[in-house]
Write an enzyme that holds these catalytic residues in place. Structure first.
Site, PDB file in Angstrom:
ATOM      1  N   GLU A 180       0.876  -1.170   0.000  1.00 56.60           N
ATOM      2  CA  GLU A 180       0.000   0.000   0.000  1.00 56.60           C
ATOM      3  C   GLU A 180       0.912   1.218   0.000  1.00 56.60           C
ATOM      4  OE1 GLU A 180      -3.820   1.951   2.343  1.00 56.60           O
ATOM      5  OE2 GLU A 180      -2.505   0.573   3.416  1.00 56.60           O
ATOM      6  N   ALA A 223      -2.740   8.185   7.000  1.00 57.64           N
ATOM      7  CA  ALA A 223      -1.704   7.798   7.968  1.00 57.64           C
ATOM      8  C   ALA A 223      -0.433   7.297   7.305  1.00 57.64           C
ATOM      9  CB  ALA A 223      -2.262   6.730   8.909  1.00 57.64           C
ATOM     10  N   HIS A 226      -9.771   0.633   0.379  1.00 56.55           N
ATOM     11  CA  HIS A 226     -10.671   1.185   1.411  1.00 56.55           C
ATOM     12  C   HIS A 226     -11.456   2.396   0.889  1.00 56.55           C
ATOM     13  CE1 HIS A 226      -7.238   3.784   2.179  1.00 56.55           C
ATOM     14  NE2 HIS A 226      -6.621   2.937   2.972  1.00 56.55           N
ATOM     15  N   ARG A 259     -20.080  17.858  -9.474  1.00 54.90           N
ATOM     16  CA  ARG A 259     -19.473  18.343 -10.718  1.00 54.90           C
ATOM     17  C   ARG A 259     -18.129  17.673 -11.009  1.00 54.90           C
ATOM     18  NH1 ARG A 259     -22.196  23.112  -9.115  1.00 54.90           N
ATOM     19  NH2 ARG A 259     -20.443  23.830  -7.830  1.00 54.90           N
ATOM     20  N   ASP A 313     -16.324  -1.000  10.264  1.00 50.18           N
ATOM     21  CA  ASP A 313     -16.070  -0.866  11.704  1.00 50.18           C
ATOM     22  C   ASP A 313     -16.842   0.280  12.339  1.00 50.18           C
ATOM     23  OD1 ASP A 313     -14.694   1.268  10.623  1.00 50.18           O
ATOM     24  OD2 ASP A 313     -12.789   0.840  11.624  1.00 50.18           O
ATOM     25  N   HIS A 319     -14.429   4.015   9.946  1.00 49.86           N
ATOM     26  CA  HIS A 319     -14.036   4.384   8.583  1.00 49.86           C
ATOM     27  C   HIS A 319     -15.230   4.789   7.731  1.00 49.86           C
ATOM     28  CE1 HIS A 319     -10.285   2.340   9.682  1.00 49.86           C
ATOM     29  NE2 HIS A 319      -9.738   2.828   8.584  1.00 49.86           N
ATOM     30  N   ASP A 324      -8.049  -3.702   7.328  1.00 48.94           N
ATOM     31  CA  ASP A 324      -7.065  -2.605   7.396  1.00 48.94           C
ATOM     32  C   ASP A 324      -6.464  -2.559   8.797  1.00 48.94           C
ATOM     33  OD1 ASP A 324      -5.535  -0.481   6.432  1.00 48.94           O
ATOM     34  OD2 ASP A 324      -7.048   1.033   6.852  1.00 48.94           O
ATOM     35  N   ILE A 339      -7.120   8.777  10.978  1.00 44.29           N
ATOM     36  CA  ILE A 339      -7.351   7.353  11.205  1.00 44.29           C
ATOM     37  C   ILE A 339      -6.134   6.581  10.699  1.00 44.29           C
ATOM     38  CG2 ILE A 339      -8.761   5.366  10.561  1.00 44.29           C
ATOM     39  CD1 ILE A 339     -11.146   7.226  10.333  1.00 44.29           C
ATOM     40  N   GLY A 394      -5.353   2.975  10.135  1.00 45.72           N
ATOM     41  CA  GLY A 394      -5.754   1.579  10.111  1.00 45.72           C
ATOM     42  C   GLY A 394      -6.865   1.341  11.118  1.00 45.72           C
TER      43      GLY A 394
END
Length: 369
Positions: A117, A128, A204, A215, A236, A239, A262, A296, A298
């Site tokens: 990632e 993060a 995610h 637009r 959860d 998220h 995640d 956030i 994970g």
């Protein structure tokens, strides 16, 4: 000798209320009605988590094989029989070392593959991810990782607006590496170009992405609308609002919506201080955020908890089972081997009580202690 597991069997086509799964060796040999069964446990396919950074106090992000083995064992106890080890943005040396360290675990079957990632992500939508390590996609880096991993590198998340991104998509997909769009400030058209080049996953969805605007629909709408893209969803309640979880699922359908954790090392652990990609993380009330700015960082989720949350939000259990197993397995090109209670597939299953808590886990025809 054949083994039979009886109960409410959840198949890709629905629930067999009085059913059984027959196993011989490591394969499913029959899935059928079994009229003598009364009020058995739920039987679901083993969960497939295509995006997790760690759990149980252990992390995938440092390239440590011992840590990776322990994190996989933690998630296995929560029903995850197949997972990718997800790293976060990092220097190339760490990416190379992690590939070398995890390739034997992939060959052994502890991991289903490696997911990078980053670091080819947007600095505007880094979340993060450590901004110090973000950079444009490198053809040389990716080629070396693919060759070093010899099949271990299974997915890469990148931002399609970065220079060289479309060329990277084509390189990766030519080597059967799944490309995901994430941590991106791409426009709708830039996202569609990445999908046309071969990207097939949305990392995610909604999180780390340019928000929807009437637009300029941005990446979310482009990914939801693409018939060949699987959209990851973190169920959860942090998220995603449950209304957005069910909305995205209704648009994509359970065949294109995949639940992920995640998760970071703090999953299954007490609140307190942790680390992710060289940045301090504080976990309070089970929510992981960067200590520096509150982003956030994970989650502390497990796949069984994600399943429970999705069902409580109103997603039917047969759909939720596809979202935690069948769809992610197909998204990472393993759908012909696992991810469903079907004859011929690997005998991975999770036995759940009526509250959807894990009772037993089977992987490859063997019960997990």
């Amino acid at each position: 000798m054949a083994l039979r597991v009886n109960g409410k069997v959840v198949t890709p086509t629905g629930v067999i209320r009085q059913g059984c799964v027959e196993i011989n060796g490591d394969r499913i040999t029959a899935v059928a009605e079994y009229p003598s069964v009364r009020d058995g446990h739920w039987i679901l396919p083993g969960f497939v988590d295509m995006h997790t950074h760690g759990g149980g106090g252990h992390t995938f992000t440092t390239g440590d094989a011992g840590q990776a083995r322990a994190a996989a064992a933690f998630h296995l106890r929560h029903g995850t029989t197949t997972l990718l080890a997800s790293l976060v943005s990092s220097p190339f040396d760490l990416m190379r070392d992690a590939t070398a360290a995890y390739a034997p675990l992939v060959r052994e079957g502890v991991l289903a593959g490696i997911h990078f990632e980053g670091p080819y992500l947007s600095s505007v939508r880094c979340g993060a991810q450590n901004p110090e390590f973000l950079r444009d996609p490198s053809f040389d880096e990716l080629t070396e990782l693919i060759e070093l991993g010899d099949g271990a590198v299974r997915m890469v998340t990148l931002a399609p607006e970065r220079d060289g991104a479309l060329e990277a998509v084509k390189l990766l997909t030519a080597h059967r590496v799944v490309v995901a769009v994430g941590h991106t400030d791409a426009t709708y058209d830039e996202t569609r170009a990445a999908v046309a080049a071969g990207a097939s996953v949305g990392t995610h969805l909604f999180n780390g992405m340019r928000p929807v605007h009437h637009r300029e629909p941005g990446p979310v709408v482009a990914l939801l609308a693409a018939p060949n893209v699987v959209c990851e969803l973190v169920a959860d309640g942090v998220h995603l609002h449950d209304g957005m979880l069910t909305f995205a699922t209704s648009v994509a359908g359970p065949e294109r919506a995949a639940l992920i954790t995640d998760a970071m090392a703090a999953a299954g652990m007490p609140d307190g201080g942790y680390e992710l990609g060289g940045q301090a993380v504080t976990v309070a009330a089970g929510v992981a955020r960067l200590t520096s700015d509150g982003s956030i960082a994970g989650s502390t989720l497990t796949m069984d908890a994600a399943l429970r949350h999705a069902v409580a939000a109103g997603i039917p259990i047969a759909d939720a089972a596809r979202m935690v197993a069948t769809t992610p397995a197909r998204a990472i090109n393993l759908g012909d081997r696992l991810g469903a209670l079907q004859v011929g597939l690997r005998a991975d299953l999770v036995v759940l009580d009526d509250d959807l808590n894990v009772v037993r886990v089977m992987r490859g025809g063997s019960w997990v202690d």
